[in-house]
Design an enzyme around this catalytic site. Structure first.
Site, PDB file in Angstrom:
ATOM      1  N   HIS A 130     -15.138   8.057  -5.283  1.00 32.90           N
ATOM      2  CA  HIS A 130     -15.025   6.669  -5.121  1.00 32.90           C
ATOM      3  C   HIS A 130     -15.247   6.118  -3.510  1.00 32.90           C
ATOM      4  O   HIS A 130     -16.327   5.562  -3.222  1.00 32.90           O
ATOM      5  CB  HIS A 130     -14.176   5.874  -5.952  1.00 32.90           C
ATOM      6  CG  HIS A 130     -14.281   4.306  -5.917  1.00 32.90           C
ATOM      7  ND1 HIS A 130     -14.812   3.756  -6.988  1.00 32.90           N
ATOM      8  CD2 HIS A 130     -13.810   3.503  -4.911  1.00 32.90           C
ATOM      9  CE1 HIS A 130     -14.833   2.587  -6.526  1.00 32.90           C
ATOM     10  NE2 HIS A 130     -14.301   2.433  -5.393  1.00 32.90           N
ATOM     11  N   GLU A 131     -14.437   6.368  -2.887  1.00 36.83           N
ATOM     12  CA  GLU A 131     -14.563   5.891  -1.465  1.00 36.83           C
ATOM     13  C   GLU A 131     -15.502   6.447  -0.735  1.00 36.83           C
ATOM     14  O   GLU A 131     -16.101   6.028   0.125  1.00 36.83           O
ATOM     15  CB  GLU A 131     -12.939   6.035  -0.754  1.00 36.83           C
ATOM     16  CG  GLU A 131     -11.632   5.561  -1.380  1.00 36.83           C
ATOM     17  CD  GLU A 131     -11.756   4.025  -1.653  1.00 36.83           C
ATOM     18  OE1 GLU A 131     -12.584   3.345  -1.030  1.00 36.83           O
ATOM     19  OE2 GLU A 131     -11.291   3.373  -2.839  1.00 36.83           O
ATOM     20  N   GLU A 156     -19.666  -1.704  -4.627  1.00 36.59           N
ATOM     21  CA  GLU A 156     -18.863  -1.293  -5.832  1.00 36.59           C
ATOM     22  C   GLU A 156     -19.993  -0.161  -6.770  1.00 36.59           C
ATOM     23  O   GLU A 156     -19.643   0.591  -7.264  1.00 36.59           O
ATOM     24  CB  GLU A 156     -18.211  -2.036  -6.528  1.00 36.59           C
ATOM     25  CG  GLU A 156     -16.823  -2.423  -5.920  1.00 36.59           C
ATOM     26  CD  GLU A 156     -15.974  -1.483  -5.369  1.00 36.59           C
ATOM     27  OE1 GLU A 156     -15.883  -0.335  -6.051  1.00 36.59           O
ATOM     28  OE2 GLU A 156     -15.145  -1.701  -4.619  1.00 36.59           O
TER      29      GLU A 156
HETATM   30 ZN    ZN Z   1     -14.250   0.544  -4.280  1.00 34.82          ZN
END
Ligand code: ZN
Length: 498
Positions: free
Chosen positions: A264-265, A294
């Site tokens: 995710h990061e 996001e």
């Molecule tokens: Zn995030």
């Protein structure tokens, strides 16, 4: 002064602003990763002084006159410079909303709130966090009133994280999601859960650290421009396209938690690393909004990271580092990684129920900012909404209202970006499939065609375009949450056979 000279002055000004932000960002990162606990006080003082200086640079007479000059000559400016002017005007309005002393007080509060939140979470004690949260909310309301008096205060908050977002748009979006997600959750529950013991094997932290390096390599992160650290709450911070930091956390018996945090990061990092260098050190550097950000992180985490092909790709390394995992098959790991079940913690939530966690926060924030809530009742409100939306009982504040760091950092209005980002990502996937074989590309281990697609349509623009423009440029159609809901149904059908 002519326009050319004015742009040179603007470059100098934005470079100086970059330097202050860089220094403050490093201090923040250090505070979150390696600094001793009691460093919060001296760091707060330094941050207060740096923020005060940065404030002066951005708001002094010369900076304002420069902006006025550029605005007066807007018909002679190129699109990028016009966008810089527009963003500066927005930022200046925010900075000038309150006197410098108030602004410094606000910066110091951010530092204090973060430290208090960490301790309160550790002790699972909301009462400890309540006074700083109240101050954060009061500041947010004050900024809303000063910056956008004609807007509803919560609309002001939403626009900070996703330019142009309003409660009306959120209401419509969440209603569409609820309509199809709620029955789908019920069908999944009725189908019975796959065994997930492979996700609970003991995976030593040392080995997980090694695994993080492998994951970063698999998704294509250039390590000479991106480092990884460890924090309770994973995050990404970017100082420039040559220096991005991501963090993760390790739990011995929950390696998927770190694995998906890293991916995710890593998605956030790739976006920052993929910005066109021509925007470096200007107001257009970095990703445009949190919604678009996001969309990238959650695309890597879920669309790529939770695909059968990606799990097949990382399985040999995972099994080598953790032989116990080798006793299970790729298919078992795939099903465990895609298990959908109402739960307590947003960051650990599955793709299907994730948006429900966001809706809880959206409802809470709206009332916190627009209404007059009794601060003492917030945990009860939180727990009641979790019961209503997810059907789970919150045992304590640590697993409830204190789980996220956002409010301590005044990130009120941020949460809807996660759900929107997830939905944007599903539509990117649908569009991407028109020109490449997604599954085959992931299975090959060379994700370059996917990164190139995202890089060309999204990353390279940095903040030079509005989010709607970037979305339409990538999707070649207006945004429609239908793609996300179709995607979720398809995924659940595959995992649960429903
Ligand atoms: Zn995030």
């Amino acid at each position: 002064m002519d326009v050319r000279e004015a742009i040179e002055k603007l470059n100098e000004l934005e470079l100086r602003e970059f330097a202050y932000n860089h220094a403050m960002g490093i201090l923040y990162y250090d505070g979150a990763t390696g600094a001793p606990k009691r460093s919060a006080e001296p760091r707060g003082k330094t941050l207060g002084i740096l923020a005060g200086e940065a404030y002066k640079i951005s708001t002094d007479r010369e900076a304002v006159a420069l902006l006025d000059f550029l605005r007066e000559h807007s018909d002679e400016l190129d699109a990028d410079t016009l966008r810089r002017v527009e963003l500066r005007e927005k930022g200046l309005k925010e900075l000038r909303a309150v006197p410098v002393e108030t602004y410094i007080e606000y910066t110091e509060l951010m530092n204090e709130a973060d430290a208090v939140w960490h301790e309160a979470k550790e002790k699972s004690d909301y009462a400890m966090f309540e006074p700083v949260l109240k101050r954060v909310i009061d500041f947010t309301k004050l900024f809303a009133e000063k910056v956008a008096p004609d807007k509803s205060p919560y609309d002001y908050c939403l626009d900070k994280y996703e330019e142009g977002l309003t409660m009306a748009k959120c209401d419509e979006f969440f209603a569409k999601l609820r309509e199809r997600i709620v029955p789908l959750v019920k069908r999944v529950e009725a189908a019975g859960q796959p065994d997930d013991s492979c996700a609970k094997v003991l995976f030593p932290v040392e080995k997980q650290r090694e695994f993080s390096d492998i994951l970063m390599a698999k998704i294509g992160i250039p390590r000479d421009r991106c480092a990884i650290g460890e924090t309770e709450h994973p995050f990404t911070t970017d100082f420039s396209r040559n220096d991005v930091r991501i963090t993760t956390h390790y739990h011995e018996r929950a390696f998927l938690s770190s694995m998906y945090s890293v991916i995710h990061e890593g998605g956030h990092a790739l976006y920052e690393l993929g910005c066109d260098p021509k925007f470096s050190y200007t107001g257009l550097s970095g990703g445009v909004t949190m919604g678009i950000h996001e969309s990238q992180s959650r695309f890597f985490e879920n669309v790529i990271g939770r695909s059968r092909e990606f799990i097949g790709l990382i399985y040999p390394d995972a099994a080598r580092l953790c032989p116990e995992l080798g006793k299970y098959s790729v298919e078992e790991l795939y099903r465990a990684a895609n298990r959908a079940e109402p739960s307590l913690i947003r960051t650990e939530a599955d793709e299907l129920t994730y948006a429900l966690h966001v809706m809880v926060r959206y409802d809470m924030e709206r009332q916190m900012i627009n209404g007059a809530v009794d601060m003492k009742e917030l945990p009860e409100m939180w727990n009641a909404l979790y019961k209503e939306y997810l059907g789970v009982t919150v045992p304590d504040d640590k697993h409830g209202i204190l789980q996220d760091s956002h409010w301590a950092g005044a990130g009120i209005g941020y949460f809807p970006s996660y759900a929107l980002g997830s939905a944007y990502g599903a539509q990117f996937l649908a569009k991407m499939r028109e020109s490449l074989d997604f599954e085959k590309t992931v299975a090959s281990g060379d994700l370059a065609p996917i990164r190139d697609w995202l890089g060309e349509r999204i990353w390279k623009y940095a903040s030079s375009r509005k989010p709607e423009w970037i979305l339409e440029n990538a999707m070649e159609a207006p945004f429609d949450p239908k793609y996300y809901l179709d995607y979720l149904e398809g995924k659940m059908k595959d995992v649960y056979g429903i």
